[in-house]
Design a protein around this motif. Structure first.
Motif, PDB file in Angstrom:
ATOM      1  N   ILE A 173       0.849  -1.188   0.000  1.00  0.00           N
ATOM      2  CA  ILE A 173       0.000   0.000   0.000  1.00  0.00           C
ATOM      3  C   ILE A 173       0.886   1.240   0.000  1.00  0.00           C
ATOM      4  CG2 ILE A 173      -1.727   1.348   1.253  1.00  0.00           C
ATOM      5  CD1 ILE A 173      -2.641  -1.292   2.561  1.00  0.00           C
ATOM      6  N   THR A 174       0.667   2.123  -0.953  1.00  0.00           N
ATOM      7  CA  THR A 174       1.341   3.414  -0.998  1.00  0.00           C
ATOM      8  C   THR A 174       0.299   4.497  -0.750  1.00  0.00           C
ATOM      9  OG1 THR A 174       3.087   2.678  -2.506  1.00  0.00           O
ATOM     10  CG2 THR A 174       2.598   5.037  -2.460  1.00  0.00           C
ATOM     11  N   HIS A 175       0.581   5.365   0.209  1.00  0.00           N
ATOM     12  CA  HIS A 175      -0.368   6.402   0.608  1.00  0.00           C
ATOM     13  C   HIS A 175       0.100   7.745   0.057  1.00  0.00           C
ATOM     14  CE1 HIS A 175      -2.452   8.650   4.211  1.00  0.00           C
ATOM     15  NE2 HIS A 175      -2.942   9.005   3.030  1.00  0.00           N
ATOM     16  N   LEU A 176      -0.725   8.369  -0.758  1.00  0.00           N
ATOM     17  CA  LEU A 176      -0.463   9.681  -1.335  1.00  0.00           C
ATOM     18  C   LEU A 176      -1.434  10.692  -0.739  1.00  0.00           C
ATOM     19  CD1 LEU A 176      -0.298   8.526  -5.075  1.00  0.00           C
ATOM     20  CD2 LEU A 176       1.579   8.596  -3.405  1.00  0.00           C
ATOM     21  N   ARG A 177      -0.959  11.918  -0.527  1.00  0.00           N
ATOM     22  CA  ARG A 177      -1.835  12.928   0.071  1.00  0.00           C
ATOM     23  C   ARG A 177      -1.536  14.308  -0.519  1.00  0.00           C
ATOM     24  NH1 ARG A 177      -2.254  12.941   6.354  1.00  0.00           N
ATOM     25  NH2 ARG A 177      -3.960  11.497   5.847  1.00  0.00           N
ATOM     26  N   GLN A 178      -2.608  15.035  -0.820  1.00  0.00           N
ATOM     27  CA  GLN A 178      -2.477  16.445  -1.203  1.00  0.00           C
ATOM     28  C   GLN A 178      -3.161  17.291  -0.139  1.00  0.00           C
ATOM     29  OE1 GLN A 178      -4.251  17.726  -4.970  1.00  0.00           O
ATOM     30  NE2 GLN A 178      -2.693  19.306  -5.126  1.00  0.00           N
ATOM     31  N   ASP A 179      -2.413  18.247   0.432  1.00  0.00           N
ATOM     32  CA  ASP A 179      -3.014  19.066   1.480  1.00  0.00           C
ATOM     33  C   ASP A 179      -3.839  20.190   0.868  1.00  0.00           C
ATOM     34  OD1 ASP A 179      -1.574  21.835   1.656  1.00  0.00           O
ATOM     35  OD2 ASP A 179       0.055  20.387   1.378  1.00  0.00           O
ATOM     36  N   GLU A 180      -4.758  20.716   1.659  1.00  0.00           N
ATOM     37  CA  GLU A 180      -5.722  21.694   1.166  1.00  0.00           C
ATOM     38  C   GLU A 180      -5.126  23.084   0.998  1.00  0.00           C
ATOM     39  OE1 GLU A 180      -8.850  21.524   4.019  1.00  0.00           O
ATOM     40  OE2 GLU A 180      -9.843  19.813   3.082  1.00  0.00           O
ATOM     41  N   PHE A 181      -4.134  23.436   1.811  1.00  0.00           N
ATOM     42  CA  PHE A 181      -3.629  24.813   1.810  1.00  0.00           C
ATOM     43  C   PHE A 181      -2.502  25.025   0.796  1.00  0.00           C
ATOM     44  CE2 PHE A 181      -1.023  28.316   3.475  1.00  0.00           C
ATOM     45  CZ  PHE A 181      -1.994  29.308   3.542  1.00  0.00           C
ATOM     46  N   PHE A 182      -1.395  24.285   0.964  1.00  0.00           N
ATOM     47  CA  PHE A 182      -0.253  24.456   0.066  1.00  0.00           C
ATOM     48  C   PHE A 182      -0.430  23.712  -1.265  1.00  0.00           C
ATOM     49  CE2 PHE A 182       1.737  25.171   4.249  1.00  0.00           C
ATOM     50  CZ  PHE A 182       2.287  26.429   4.022  1.00  0.00           C
ATOM     51  N   ARG A 183      -1.342  22.726  -1.279  1.00  0.00           N
ATOM     52  CA  ARG A 183      -1.596  21.903  -2.459  1.00  0.00           C
ATOM     53  C   ARG A 183      -0.413  20.994  -2.785  1.00  0.00           C
ATOM     54  NH1 ARG A 183      -6.317  21.082  -3.020  1.00  0.00           N
ATOM     55  NH2 ARG A 183      -6.247  20.816  -5.273  1.00  0.00           N
ATOM     56  N   ASN A 184       0.467  20.785  -1.808  1.00  0.00           N
ATOM     57  CA  ASN A 184       1.604  19.888  -2.008  1.00  0.00           C
ATOM     58  C   ASN A 184       1.125  18.451  -2.161  1.00  0.00           C
ATOM     59  OD1 ASN A 184       3.497  21.931  -1.776  1.00  0.00           O
ATOM     60  ND2 ASN A 184       3.666  21.690   0.449  1.00  0.00           N
ATOM     61  N   ARG A 185       1.792  17.684  -3.003  1.00  0.00           N
ATOM     62  CA  ARG A 185       1.480  16.269  -3.184  1.00  0.00           C
ATOM     63  C   ARG A 185       2.594  15.437  -2.561  1.00  0.00           C
ATOM     64  NH1 ARG A 185      -1.611  15.309  -8.981  1.00  0.00           N
ATOM     65  NH2 ARG A 185      -3.309  16.774  -8.554  1.00  0.00           N
ATOM     66  N   ALA A 186       2.254  14.720  -1.517  1.00  0.00           N
ATOM     67  CA  ALA A 186       3.251  13.989  -0.735  1.00  0.00           C
ATOM     68  C   ALA A 186       3.082  12.487  -0.883  1.00  0.00           C
ATOM     69  CB  ALA A 186       3.134  14.371   0.741  1.00  0.00           C
ATOM     70  N   VAL A 187       4.188  11.776  -0.775  1.00  0.00           N
ATOM     71  CA  VAL A 187       4.177  10.316  -0.625  1.00  0.00           C
ATOM     72  C   VAL A 187       4.304  10.058   0.873  1.00  0.00           C
ATOM     73  CG1 VAL A 187       5.265   8.133  -1.222  1.00  0.00           C
ATOM     74  CG2 VAL A 187       5.214   9.989  -2.888  1.00  0.00           C
ATOM     75  N   VAL A 188       3.194   9.772   1.516  1.00  0.00           N
ATOM     76  CA  VAL A 188       3.166   9.602   2.967  1.00  0.00           C
ATOM     77  C   VAL A 188       3.733   8.247   3.368  1.00  0.00           C
ATOM     78  CG1 VAL A 188       1.648   9.508   4.993  1.00  0.00           C
ATOM     79  CG2 VAL A 188       1.149  11.109   3.125  1.00  0.00           C
ATOM     80  N   ARG A 189       3.426   7.244   2.587  1.00  0.00           N
ATOM     81  CA  ARG A 189       3.844   5.873   2.887  1.00  0.00           C
ATOM     82  C   ARG A 189       4.122   5.178   1.557  1.00  0.00           C
ATOM     83  NH1 ARG A 189      -0.039   5.109   5.567  1.00  0.00           N
ATOM     84  NH2 ARG A 189       0.747   5.183   7.705  1.00  0.00           N
ATOM     85  N   LEU A 190       5.299   4.563   1.426  1.00  0.00           N
ATOM     86  CA  LEU A 190       5.679   3.951   0.148  1.00  0.00           C
ATOM     87  C   LEU A 190       5.741   2.432   0.271  1.00  0.00           C
ATOM     88  CD1 LEU A 190       6.675   4.194  -2.793  1.00  0.00           C
ATOM     89  CD2 LEU A 190       8.996   4.405  -1.876  1.00  0.00           C
ATOM     90  N   ALA A 191       4.913   1.746  -0.518  1.00  0.00           N
ATOM     91  CA  ALA A 191       4.964   0.285  -0.659  1.00  0.00           C
ATOM     92  C   ALA A 191       4.995  -0.436   0.693  1.00  0.00           C
ATOM     93  CB  ALA A 191       6.150  -0.117  -1.517  1.00  0.00           C
ATOM     94  N   ASP A 192       4.127  -0.031   1.596  1.00  0.00           N
ATOM     95  CA  ASP A 192       4.047  -0.649   2.930  1.00  0.00           C
ATOM     96  C   ASP A 192       3.415  -2.035   2.811  1.00  0.00           C
ATOM     97  OD1 ASP A 192       3.819  -1.198   5.629  1.00  0.00           O
ATOM     98  OD2 ASP A 192       2.052   0.066   5.903  1.00  0.00           O
ATOM     99  N   ALA A 193       4.102  -3.039   3.312  1.00  0.00           N
ATOM    100  CA  ALA A 193       3.586  -4.410   3.291  1.00  0.00           C
ATOM    101  C   ALA A 193       3.575  -5.019   4.696  1.00  0.00           C
ATOM    102  CB  ALA A 193       4.391  -5.284   2.337  1.00  0.00           C
ATOM    103  N   SER A 194       3.594  -4.174   5.716  1.00  0.00           N
ATOM    104  CA  SER A 194       3.672  -4.657   7.100  1.00  0.00           C
ATOM    105  C   SER A 194       2.413  -5.397   7.540  1.00  0.00           C
ATOM    106  CB  SER A 194       3.958  -3.490   8.054  1.00  0.00           C
ATOM    107  OG  SER A 194       2.922  -2.511   7.983  1.00  0.00           O
ATOM    108  N   HIS A 195       1.324  -5.250   6.787  1.00  0.00           N
ATOM    109  CA  HIS A 195       0.085  -5.930   7.119  1.00  0.00           C
ATOM    110  C   HIS A 195       0.056  -7.375   6.616  1.00  0.00           C
ATOM    111  CE1 HIS A 195      -0.178  -3.990   3.230  1.00  0.00           C
ATOM    112  NE2 HIS A 195      -1.065  -4.895   2.857  1.00  0.00           N
ATOM    113  N   LEU A 196       1.056  -7.772   5.851  1.00  0.00           N
ATOM    114  CA  LEU A 196       1.085  -9.118   5.266  1.00  0.00           C
ATOM    115  C   LEU A 196       2.005 -10.025   6.088  1.00  0.00           C
ATOM    116  CD1 LEU A 196       1.469  -8.133   1.520  1.00  0.00           C
ATOM    117  CD2 LEU A 196      -0.643  -8.534   2.798  1.00  0.00           C
ATOM    118  N   ARG A 197       1.623 -11.289   6.199  1.00  0.00           N
ATOM    119  CA  ARG A 197       2.497 -12.236   6.904  1.00  0.00           C
ATOM    120  C   ARG A 197       3.710 -12.548   6.044  1.00  0.00           C
ATOM    121  NH1 ARG A 197       1.839 -17.629   5.215  1.00  0.00           N
ATOM    122  NH2 ARG A 197      -0.002 -18.051   3.930  1.00  0.00           N
ATOM    123  N   CYS A 198       4.811 -12.877   6.702  1.00  0.00           N
ATOM    124  CA  CYS A 198       6.058 -13.149   5.975  1.00  0.00           C
ATOM    125  C   CYS A 198       5.927 -14.427   5.155  1.00  0.00           C
ATOM    126  CB  CYS A 198       7.213 -13.292   6.949  1.00  0.00           C
ATOM    127  SG  CYS A 198       7.538 -11.750   7.854  1.00  0.00           S
TER     128      CYS A 198
END
Length: 207
Positions: free
Chosen positions: A182-207
């Motif tokens: 899961i990669t989480h992307l976010r754009q804030d309302e004020f600055f309109r910046n586009r951020a990569v909050v979380r990149l390719a998170d797989a911590s929810h999956l068993r090894c």
């Protein structure tokens, strides 16, 4: 605030069979189904009670991952060929060793338009040409929380489109991932910046 969660499909039959994926259309394995359910639970935790829109590649492994997510959210899925994996042309469905023996890496001076020596294969530019308009259309919609289910190679170009990186600057771009990430992307309302909050998170999956 706009939140977009980009999901890579979970384990598919071609992974177990060590065959080339691309547009070769295989289903999820039993492990893939389990991981898809776990991915859906993590997304529900991230999104809370917000209403979401769900978009997916139309290839079965992605569509089945999206279906598990849709079931958890009780929302429909919009499927599109624009979010498909890169096509490996005639190599699709062949043993990975077949492709490895014939594949020529793109040279530094032609990263975008080189087809790697495989008949019918897409180039990076080919994939970007369908992914960019698709992502832009999704992002332009008013829904504040969206989920995009796609593939490993395509993930990089989804992120590039989100960050407004010109296609001509994508020749060397690559974001490593794991199936079901899961990669989480976010754009804030004020600055309109586009951020990569979380990149390719797989911590929810068993090894």
């Amino acid at each position: 605030m706009k939140d977009i969660f980009v999901v890579t499909h979970t384990q598919s039959v071609h992974h177990e069979e060590d065959k080339v994926g691309g547009w070769y259309d295989t289903e999820l394995t039993a492990r893939g189904q389990e991981d898809a359910a776990a991915t859906a639970e993590r997304l529900r935790a991230f999104a809370g009670e917000k209403e979401v829109e769900i978009y997916s590649s139309d290839l079965r492994r992605a569509a089945q991952t999206a279906a598990a997510i849709a079931k958890r959210f009780q929302r429909p899925v919009a499927e599109t060929a624009d979010l498909r994996e890169i096509s490996y042309g005639v190599a699709g469905g062949k043993p990975q060793a077949w492709l490895d023996a014939r594949y020529s890496p793109a040279p530094d001076d032609n990263r975008l338009d080189f087809s790697c020596g495989i008949d019918g294969a897409e180039t990076r530019r080919d994939v970007a040409a369908r992914v960019y308009p698709c992502v832009n259309a999704i992002v332009a919609r008013p829904c504040e929380t969206q989920i995009i289910v796609t593939h490993g190679f395509t993930l990089t170009l989804v992120l590039a489109a989100w960050m407004k990186i010109p296609i001509d600057a994508c020749g060397f771009l690559s974001f490593p991932e794991k199936s079901g990430s899961i990669t989480h992307l976010r754009q804030d309302e004020f600055f309109r910046n586009r951020a990569v909050v979380r990149l390719a998170d797989a911590s929810h999956l068993r090894c």
